[in-house]
Scaffold this active site. Structure first.
Site, PDB file in Angstrom:
ATOM      1  N   LYS A 112       5.341   2.338  11.380  1.00 37.31           N
ATOM      2  CA  LYS A 112       3.885   2.333  11.384  1.00 37.31           C
ATOM      3  C   LYS A 112       3.307   3.473  12.236  1.00 37.31           C
ATOM      4  O   LYS A 112       2.203   3.937  11.988  1.00 37.31           O
ATOM      5  CB  LYS A 112       3.346   1.007  11.918  1.00 37.31           C
ATOM      6  CG  LYS A 112       3.838  -0.234  11.187  1.00 37.31           C
ATOM      7  CD  LYS A 112       3.287  -0.336   9.782  1.00 37.31           C
ATOM      8  CE  LYS A 112       3.437  -1.700   9.156  1.00 37.31           C
ATOM      9  NZ  LYS A 112       4.817  -2.198   9.015  1.00 37.31           N
TER      10      LYS A 112
HETATM   11  C1  PLP Z   1       5.365  -3.012   8.056  1.00 38.63           C
HETATM   12  C2  PLP Z   1       6.836  -3.028   7.995  1.00 38.63           C
HETATM   13  C3  PLP Z   1       7.518  -3.115   6.773  1.00 38.63           C
HETATM   14  C4  PLP Z   1       6.802  -3.301   5.454  1.00 38.63           C
HETATM   15  O1  PLP Z   1       5.987  -2.214   5.125  1.00 38.63           O
HETATM   16  P1  PLP Z   1       4.838  -2.388   4.010  1.00 38.63           P
HETATM   17  O2  PLP Z   1       4.181  -1.075   3.947  1.00 38.63           O
HETATM   18  O3  PLP Z   1       3.945  -3.478   4.501  1.00 38.63           O
HETATM   19  O4  PLP Z   1       5.507  -2.759   2.754  1.00 38.63           O
HETATM   20  C5  PLP Z   1       8.896  -3.041   6.798  1.00 38.63           C
HETATM   21  N1  PLP Z   1       9.579  -2.933   7.951  1.00 38.63           N
HETATM   22  C6  PLP Z   1       8.966  -2.860   9.151  1.00 38.63           C
HETATM   23  C7  PLP Z   1       9.779  -2.775  10.384  1.00 38.63           C
HETATM   24  C8  PLP Z   1       7.571  -2.896   9.215  1.00 38.63           C
HETATM   25  O5  PLP Z   1       6.969  -2.817  10.395  1.00 38.63           O
END
Ligand code: PLP
Length: 465
Positions: A112
């Site tokens: 993120k």
């Molecule tokens: C947010 C997240 C995901 C999923 O990502 P999306 O874009 O919501 O599909 C997968 N792994 C981790 C560690 C995340 O923080």
């Protein structure tokens, strides 16, 4: 570059307005009115460029004239200088034709950060020019909240409110939010699931009086700037492996379908992507949608990979819109009905179109744990449970030997120490650059899963900070 709503009832707007708006007023999601694209020679020229340079070029395609090129380049430089690895998102080889794309070297140890570090700077840049102060509200399944707090804390023109489901995120994830001491940060522990948090945020946006009162904005995975920023690493990874001359298959651990949709965006921009596998844990709405053509909401189960404990994948509406040939009337009908019934039967032609690129795979809890152990035994790598879901799903990818398979590694194992230790028998080591948050005091509000209670809290917070 203009953006239109997937539900067709909102007027087209520019990039910056789409970023600040989040959800469109008609309840739809913004998408570019036309897809930009790179020529093959432009993609080839990314080889050897820094991550920040490729980011400026790729994100620049979506920004259009809204930000001067030099300013965007500067923001990308600063955003990716916060990463602890000089490659920003290094690619690691695990097997003859299998690679791991490490997206977790940012300040909060999950992918993120890649989008959020840029987003925080974009907001500051725009709001400064508009002499405006906004309230950012963000529902988190664990990692978005920490990344958003880290990207927005201390910023002059924005305050940030993070909502997380009580007891459903790891202590490390929670502390990345709740230990921030900046006055412009508020955290709310909601007595409910992530889907409840997301529903509260949606409802807050639909309340015009509230939205205008606190000048609300959202940085959830539907935010177009996040999607654009996430499409960048598909380019750097694929080019490192021989694109555009060679196709690459990606396996993406998925919850809200932001990251996997960003892979689709990269394909639209001209990147030769062989296939995109949406890897889910037992919360498998997306895997089922791609495999069976039925998108049906189920109950949310708590798993070792909590960032993917989601049963309504917001960005799926964007793919659906493309799959029905940009028919906004049909998209509006389908997602309105889905909101009421929790059921959407994808028209056969649209499903067949999705299957040309997408696959779904759901991975059990036992298989996730076994994959962490086998990965350590076979490669010496310690991976987190989300990455393990991707690695387990990668076994089903039916690409030719000439097509490399890249699994996205979405979090550092130290972010999920309990699950990792339970699977492999030793605790993962926290990277040296990460501050020890375990002894810092935490600050958060505990509220019921009730929109009115959350709005009342946010009103007071916005009025006093
Ligand atoms: C947010 C997240 C995901 C999923 O990502 P999306 O874009 O919501 O599909 C997968 N792994 C981790 C560690 C995340 O923080």
């Amino acid at each position: 570059m203009r953006y239109v709503s997937t539900r067709g009832q909102s007027a087209p707007i520019g990039f910056l307005d789409a970023v600040l708006a989040g959800l469109a007023p008609d309840g739809g999601l913004y998408v570019p009115s036309e897809w930009p694209s790179f020529r093959s020679s432009e993609i080839a020229a990314f080889a050897g460029k820094s991550y920040a340079e490729v980011a400026a070029a790729v994100v620049g395609k979506f920004v259009g004239d809204d930000i001067p090129k030099e300013d965007l380049a500067q923001m990308c430089e600063e955003a990716y200088a916060t990463f602890a690895h000089t490659a920003v998102v290094p690619l690691k080889q695990l097997g003859p034709n299998q690679f791991l794309l490490e997206l977790f070297h940012g300040p909060t140890l999950a992918f993120k950060d890649v989008a959020m570090q840029l987003l925080g700077r974009l907001y500051d840049y725009v709001l400064e020019r508009q002499s405006r102060k906004m309230t950012i509200i963000c529902a988190t399944s664990g990692d978005t909240g920490g990344a958003a707090v880290e990207a927005f804390r201390g910023r002059k023109n924005a305050r940030i409110v993070a909502l997380f489901p009580e007891g459903r995120i790891s202590a490390v994830q929670r502390r990345f939010m709740t230990t921030a001491t900046d006055a412009n940060v508020a955290c709310i522990s909601v007595l409910g699931s992530f889907d409840d948090c997301q529903a509260i945020v949606k409802q807050a946006f639909q309340d015009d009086q509230f939205r205008h009162g606190v000048d609300l904005s959202g940085v959830n995975s539907i935010n177009w700037a996040r999607i654009a920023a996430q499409s960048v690493y598909y380019f750097t990874a694929a080019v490192a492996l021989g694109a555009p001359a060679r196709e690459v298959a990606f396996v993406v651990p998925t919850g809200n379908f932001g990251d996997a949709y960003a892979a689709f965006v990269a394909k639209k921009l001209g990147l030769p992507i062989h296939s995109i596998t949406a890897a889910t844990n037992s919360n498998d709405i997306l895997a089922r949608a791609f495999e069976t053509g039925r998108y049906t909401r189920g109950a949310v189960a708590a798993t070792q990979s909590p960032a993917m404990d989601i049963q309504v994948a917001s960005n799926f509406e964007r793919l659906y819109f493309e799959a029905v040939r940009r028919d906004a009337v049909e998209t509006e009908r389908a997602f309105r009905a889905f909101a009421d019934t929790g059921l959407l039967d994808i028209p056969p032609a649209a499903h067949a179109w999705m299957r040309e690129l997408f696959r779904g795979a759901s991975v059990s809890e036992a298989d996730t744990a076994k994959t962490m152990l086998s990965t350590l035994n076979e490669t010496g790598e310690i991976v987190d449970p989300h990455t393990a879901v991707g690695l387990a799903a990668a076994r089903g990818v039916d690409a030719k030997p000439s097509v490399p398979v890249v699994v996205l590694s979405t979090a550092h194992p130290a972010k999920f120490p309990e699950a990792v230790e339970a699977a492999i028998g030793v605790p993962p080591v926290t990277p040296r650059a990460t501050p020890d948050l375990s002894k810092k005091p935490e600050k958060f509000e505990r509220l019921p899963a009730d929109g009115a209670a959350v709005k009342a809290f946010v009103r007071t917070f916005a009025a006093t900070t």
